[in-house]
Design an enzyme around this catalytic site. Sequence first.
Site, PDB file in Angstrom:
ATOM      1  N   SER A  36       0.710  -1.312   0.144  1.00 21.36           N
ATOM      2  CA  SER A  36      -0.043  -0.115  -0.036  1.00 21.36           C
ATOM      3  C   SER A  36       0.783   1.219  -0.046  1.00 21.36           C
ATOM      4  CB  SER A  36      -0.667   0.041   1.183  1.00 21.36           C
ATOM      5  OG  SER A  36      -1.663   1.335   1.389  1.00 21.36           O
ATOM      6  N   GLU A  42       0.188   3.811   1.545  1.00 21.25           N
ATOM      7  CA  GLU A  42       0.044   4.219   2.902  1.00 21.25           C
ATOM      8  C   GLU A  42       1.613   3.917   3.592  1.00 21.25           C
ATOM      9  OE1 GLU A  42      -1.917   6.114   4.793  1.00 21.25           O
ATOM     10  OE2 GLU A  42      -3.695   6.337   2.879  1.00 21.25           O
ATOM     11  N   TYR A  51      -2.763   0.335  10.117  1.00 16.57           N
ATOM     12  CA  TYR A  51      -2.792  -0.298   8.883  1.00 16.57           C
ATOM     13  C   TYR A  51      -1.391  -0.116   7.972  1.00 16.57           C
ATOM     14  CZ  TYR A  51      -4.053  -0.784   4.059  1.00 16.57           C
ATOM     15  OH  TYR A  51      -4.133  -1.341   2.693  1.00 16.57           O
TER      16      TYR A  51
END
Length: 353
Positions: free
Chosen positions: A131, A133, A154
Amino acid sequence: MVKKAFITGITGQDGSYLAELLLSKDYEVHGVIRRASTFNTSRIDHLYQDPHVNGVKLFLHYGDLTDGSNIERLINKIKPDEVYHLGAQSHVRVSFDMPEYTANTVAMGTLRLLEAIRNSGLPIKFYNAGSSEMFGSTPPPQSDSSPFHPRSPYAVAKVFSYDITRLYREAYGMFACNGVLFNHESPRRGETFVTRKITRGIARIKAGLDKKIYLGNLDARRDWGFAPEYVEAMWLMLQQEKPDDYIIATGQSHSVKEFLQETFAYAGLGDYTQYVEIDPRYFRPAEVESLIGDNAKAKEKLGWEPRVGFSDLCKIMVDSDMRQVIKQLNLQAPGKGDTIIKERFSNKWWVND
């Protein structure tokens, strides 16, 4: 021989598009679904057939990433050629409320899968969904050489997932790849994610069902692409001679505010500020301000590059949610949706759709 693919997260946005792609390539596709008291297969219902019908290529199995023995049993039973690991608790804001569960599914779930593959002794190719992120507060543009600086439970769990995948490749010689996918959207995006919350809210406002959309940080900038194109990149990674890690992105960045401006203008609603209110509950304890991916490696080695631009992505999502709300209204009262189309949607093509 027909190739077999095993997909975790098959009922999600990416999983459903990937299943379609692999079935179109004549794969036998096996997907893991969680047992629930309500149906959670709406994104793949159009693909599913009774397994007793001859020639069926899609099979669903109950399982959970928190259950290692179940994962190992499925790997040994199915004996897949390729494993696509997409399953996760993938909502960043929710991960702050459920950090332990997020780490258990995202981080440990990946480890359980890798161990199951290693213990099977089968020459399975493994794809892990990374990801953007993971980059967090690392200044853009983010490339293969950029350091990770995760800003949510996450993202931290995804960094573990990325690193453990690379470790198993290097330590055990496994064909294991990481795809670091930047934000990718579609009409199948979950309704609690900001892009879908906006386009669904627009359709409901146009239909007179809602008056407001409640959002958090409008200044956050993201690299938004089209999900069906991104699953093509996943497949391409596992068709290479050697495993590697790739960034999949458009290389362009837009703010949530720009997404609002684009979609509201397309829907004929004008100034979004009349309909949008800020709700502090949607702010993250640690924000990620700007993500822009450098996809040069994917272009060079996979031959992959995005085709759907930001403006077209916005239109695709608005159009889809418009269709859905009209269908919903007609189900509630025959003709109601058609009447509202004439009253409120007369400035757009879906009037005669």
